[in-house]
Design an enzyme around this catalytic site. Sequence first.
Site, PDB file in Angstrom:
ATOM      1  N   HIS A 119       0.929  -1.276  -0.060  1.00 42.66           N
ATOM      2  CA  HIS A 119      -0.180  -0.011  -0.021  1.00 42.66           C
ATOM      3  C   HIS A 119       0.651   1.326   0.002  1.00 42.66           C
ATOM      4  O   HIS A 119       0.196   2.589   0.113  1.00 42.66           O
ATOM      5  CB  HIS A 119      -1.013  -0.026   1.070  1.00 42.66           C
ATOM      6  CG  HIS A 119      -1.888  -0.999   1.160  1.00 42.66           C
ATOM      7  ND1 HIS A 119      -2.616  -1.465   0.224  1.00 42.66           N
ATOM      8  CD2 HIS A 119      -2.073  -1.732   2.126  1.00 42.66           C
ATOM      9  CE1 HIS A 119      -3.390  -2.525   0.453  1.00 42.66           C
ATOM     10  NE2 HIS A 119      -3.051  -2.888   1.801  1.00 42.66           N
TER      11      HIS A 119
HETATM   12 ZN   LIG Z   1      -3.733  -7.266   3.536  1.00 41.32          ZN
END
Ligand SMILES: [Zn+2]
Length: 299
Positions: A119
Site C-alpha cells: 500500500h
Molecule cells: Zn492485506
Amino acid sequence: MRVAFSPVYRYRLPPGHRFPMDKYTLLPEQLLYEGTVTEQQFFTAEPLTEEAILRTHTAAYWTKLRDNTLTRKEARAIGFPMRPDLVARGRVIAQGTLECARFAFRDGVALNIAGGTHHAFADHGEGFCVFNDIAIAANELLHTGEVERVLIVDLDVHQGNGTASLFAQEPRVFTFSMHGARNYPARKERSDLDIGLPDQTGDEVYLDTLRRHLPGLLDGVQPDLVFYLSGVDVLATDKLGRLSMTLQGCKERDRFVLESCHRRNLPVAIAMGGGYSDRLATIIEAHANTYRVAAGLYD
Ligand SMILES: [Zn+2]
C-alpha cells in the site's frame, strides 16, 4: 532456502494497537522450533540505500520520512506511530526483500519474514506500509540489469494499490492482484491484472480462479523473477479480510503458486503481507505453511 529476518522487524506499538506485531518474532521462533528453517538459513539485511529508496519513492516523501516530518494526517494514513526506528525498520525489510530476490536466483526461492508492503505509493504510505519493498526490489534489479521482466503475484486479500500505481507506466513489471473486491482500499488502482473476488469466496472458487489465471500469466509474461505476496488475510478468521478461506485452502494456494514457479524454474521471492486473525496462533500457522510448502519443494 534463505530467510530474511531481523529483531527490528517487530516494531514497538502502544498497547492495544490492532496490528499483530508479535508475529514477526513468533513466526521465526515457530519455524526454528519445528525445524522447517535452521538458524543458518536466516540472514539480516543491511538498511536499504537512499539511492535505492529514491528509485521508487519521491524525494519529498523520503525527506519527510528521514526527518520525521510527516503531517499528522500522513502518519495516520500509515497507521503506526512515526518514530525513526519505523523508518530504519522499513529499510532493513526492503533490503531483505531485495536480497531474497538475489538468493532466489541461486536457490529458486527465498522468503522474507516481513515485507509485502504493497500500500506504499511513490509519494505516500498507507495501510501499515511505509516503503513498497517489492517495488523497490524490482526497480533496483531492473536498474542493475539483473532482471528484464518481473511478475508480481499479489494474493494478499487487499489490492496491491501502491504497487499497481508505481508500475502503471512500467511495461517490464507485470502486476497481478487477486483480492477481496469489497476490501480496503475502497478506491482501487489499476494493476495489469486485477481479480476482485466477492465476499465469502471460499477455498474452491478461490483456488479454481487462481488455477485458471496463474499458469497463463507465468507462461505469457515469461518473467526472470516472480515476487509472491503471500498475505494470510484471506482466512475466514481474519478481522479485515472477507474471503472465508480455510488454513488448508490458504496452504493449497501457496503450494499452487510455488509449484507453478518451481516447475518452470522461475525464481520466486516471497514477502509475507498481512494477516489479522483474532488468534495470533492462526496467523503464525498460516504464514508457517508458506515456509513448509517452500521447504518441501526446494530442499
Ligand atoms: Zn492485506
